[in-house]
Design a protein around this motif. Structure first.
Motif, short mmCIF file in Angstrom:
data_model
loop_
_atom_site.label_atom_id
_atom_site.label_comp_id
_atom_site.label_asym_id
_atom_site.label_seq_id
_atom_site.Cartn_x
_atom_site.Cartn_y
_atom_site.Cartn_z
N VAL A 8 53.81 22.81 24.26
CA VAL A 8 55.13 23.03 23.67
C VAL A 8 55.09 22.62 22.20
O VAL A 8 54.27 21.79 21.80
CB VAL A 8 56.23 22.24 24.39
N ALA A 9 55.96 23.19 21.43
CA ALA A 9 56.12 22.83 20.02
C ALA A 9 57.54 23.21 19.63
O ALA A 9 58.23 23.92 20.36
CB ALA A 9 55.10 23.54 19.14
N ALA A 10 57.97 22.73 18.48
CA ALA A 10 59.31 23.09 18.01
C ALA A 10 59.32 23.25 16.50
O ALA A 10 58.66 22.51 15.78
CB ALA A 10 60.34 22.04 18.42
N VAL A 11 60.09 24.23 16.06
CA VAL A 11 60.40 24.39 14.64
C VAL A 11 61.66 23.57 14.42
O VAL A 11 62.78 24.03 14.69
CB VAL A 11 60.61 25.87 14.28
N VAL A 12 61.48 22.32 14.00
CA VAL A 12 62.59 21.39 13.79
C VAL A 12 63.05 21.51 12.35
O VAL A 12 62.24 21.36 11.42
CB VAL A 12 62.16 19.93 14.09
N THR A 13 64.34 21.76 12.15
CA THR A 13 64.87 21.89 10.80
C THR A 13 65.90 20.80 10.54
O THR A 13 66.50 20.25 11.45
CB THR A 13 65.51 23.27 10.57
N ASP A 14 66.08 20.50 9.25
CA ASP A 14 67.11 19.53 8.84
C ASP A 14 68.32 20.29 8.30
O ASP A 14 68.39 21.52 8.38
CB ASP A 14 66.54 18.53 7.83
N ILE A 60 65.86 15.26 18.89
CA ILE A 60 66.15 16.63 18.48
C ILE A 60 67.08 17.29 19.50
O ILE A 60 67.23 16.83 20.62
CB ILE A 60 64.86 17.47 18.35
N GLU A 61 67.67 18.38 19.06
CA GLU A 61 68.47 19.21 19.93
C GLU A 61 67.82 20.59 19.96
O GLU A 61 67.61 21.21 18.90
CB GLU A 61 69.90 19.32 19.38
N LEU A 62 67.47 21.05 21.16
CA LEU A 62 66.88 22.38 21.28
C LEU A 62 67.98 23.42 21.15
O LEU A 62 69.04 23.31 21.78
CB LEU A 62 66.16 22.53 22.62
N VAL A 63 67.73 24.44 20.33
CA VAL A 63 68.70 25.50 20.10
C VAL A 63 68.39 26.70 20.98
O VAL A 63 69.26 27.20 21.70
CB VAL A 63 68.73 25.90 18.61
N ASP A 64 67.17 27.18 20.93
CA ASP A 64 66.74 28.29 21.77
C ASP A 64 65.23 28.40 21.74
O ASP A 64 64.55 27.61 21.08
CB ASP A 64 67.39 29.61 21.35
N LEU A 65 64.71 29.37 22.45
CA LEU A 65 63.27 29.60 22.50
C LEU A 65 62.90 30.64 21.45
O LEU A 65 63.36 31.78 21.51
CB LEU A 65 62.86 30.09 23.89
N VAL A 66 62.08 30.24 20.48
CA VAL A 66 61.60 31.19 19.50
C VAL A 66 60.67 32.18 20.19
O VAL A 66 60.77 33.38 20.02
CB VAL A 66 60.86 30.50 18.33
N GLY A 67 59.75 31.65 21.01
CA GLY A 67 58.85 32.54 21.74
C GLY A 67 57.76 31.79 22.47
O GLY A 67 57.66 30.57 22.42
N VAL A 93 57.45 27.71 22.04
CA VAL A 93 57.93 27.19 20.76
C VAL A 93 59.45 27.32 20.73
O VAL A 93 59.98 28.42 20.88
CB VAL A 93 57.30 27.92 19.56
N PHE A 94 60.11 26.19 20.52
CA PHE A 94 61.57 26.15 20.47
C PHE A 94 62.06 26.04 19.04
O PHE A 94 61.37 25.52 18.17
CB PHE A 94 62.08 24.93 21.26
N ARG A 95 63.28 26.50 18.82
CA ARG A 95 63.99 26.24 17.57
C ARG A 95 64.81 24.98 17.85
O ARG A 95 65.45 24.88 18.90
CB ARG A 95 64.92 27.42 17.24
N ALA A 96 64.77 24.02 16.94
CA ALA A 96 65.45 22.75 17.18
C ALA A 96 66.00 22.20 15.87
O ALA A 96 65.56 22.59 14.78
CB ALA A 96 64.49 21.75 17.80
N SER A 97 66.93 21.28 16.01
CA SER A 97 67.45 20.60 14.82
C SER A 97 67.40 19.10 15.07
O SER A 97 67.53 18.63 16.21
CB SER A 97 68.88 21.05 14.52
N ALA A 98 67.20 18.36 14.00
CA ALA A 98 67.20 16.91 14.07
C ALA A 98 68.66 16.47 14.25
O ALA A 98 69.55 16.98 13.58
CB ALA A 98 66.61 16.31 12.80
N THR A 99 68.90 15.53 15.18
CA THR A 99 70.28 15.17 15.50
C THR A 99 70.88 14.17 14.52
O THR A 99 72.09 14.06 14.43
CB THR A 99 70.38 14.60 16.93
N VAL A 133 57.07 29.63 12.45
CA VAL A 133 58.04 29.36 11.39
C VAL A 133 58.57 30.68 10.83
O VAL A 133 59.77 30.82 10.58
CB VAL A 133 57.43 28.47 10.28
N ALA A 134 57.71 31.67 10.67
CA ALA A 134 58.16 32.99 10.19
C ALA A 134 59.14 33.62 11.17
O ALA A 134 60.18 34.15 10.77
CB ALA A 134 56.97 33.91 9.96
#
Length: 196
Positions: A8-14, A60-67, A93-99, A133-134
């Motif tokens: 698993v991995a995540a694209v974590v954004t601020d 983190i908070e998972l938003v959705d599955l990128v793929g 790979v999930f899309r996530a945000s830092a809480t 990330v793309a």
């Protein structure tokens, strides 16, 4: 057919849209998304929350599955001391945000964290990181993608304890020594210097 590894991995954004990357180890290591391997009978979402918290200190908070990204090893290539081809890796790979604005805990030693603009990733980034990330930046979800290995990749080393963890013993929730458990069961993330 080679062995299959689930990760698993995540694209974590601020708040500003920057992406959190981890550069492990010493020397010329590649930047990668935070993440790790699934434990037996663990869901990908639960593994992502656990591994990213352990590796980065961030909740983190998972938003959705990128793929789901498939990383296949070069066929027919083996390295000295290795039996058979490289394992295939399937990475959720999930899309996530830092809480929060700052991590509530310190990351494990050995992972140098940094924030990067999705449009200006470091040169030394893994192929999986670049692709995910793309896709995340373009708003894509549910991608199924094959990611080629790094040029010249001939071996995936098994995940090893980070230098600061070697010789350190912790206790898991069931009271067993974590040092005696395989790295993926201790929450040790896969080494991003590997081909993904």
């Amino acid at each position: 057919m080679s062995a299959l590894t689930w990760a698993v991995a995540a694209v974590v954004t601020d708040d500003t849209g920057q992406v959190l990357l981890c550069q492990q180890g010493r020397g010329e290591r590649r930047y990668a998304l935070p993440g790790g391997r699934l434990r037996p009978a663990e869901s990908p979402a639960r593994a992502a929350l656990r591994d990213i918290r352990a590796e980065t200190g961030w909740e983190i908070e998972l938003v959705d599955l990128v793929g789901v990204y498939h990383l296949g090893g070069p066929t027919g290539q083996t390295s000295p001391g290795r039996v058979g081809p490289l394992p295939d890796v399937l990475v959720h790979v999930f899309r996530a945000s830092a809480t929060d604005g700052r991590p509530p805990a310190d990351p494990l030693p050995g992972c140098r964290l940094s924030w990067h603009s999705p449009d200006a990733l470091p040169e030394a980034v893994t192929p999986l990181t670049r692709a995910a990330v793309a896709d995340a930046s373009a708003g894509r979800s549910g991608m199924l993608r094959d990611v080629p290995p790094l040029p010249g990749a001939t071996e995936i080393s098994p995940p090893a304890a980070r230098p600061a963890e070697q010789g350190r013993t912790a206790t898991s929730q069931d009271g067993r020594s974590r040092a005696a458990q395989p790295p993926e069961q201790r929450g040790v993330a896969a080494d991003p210097s590997r081909r993904y």
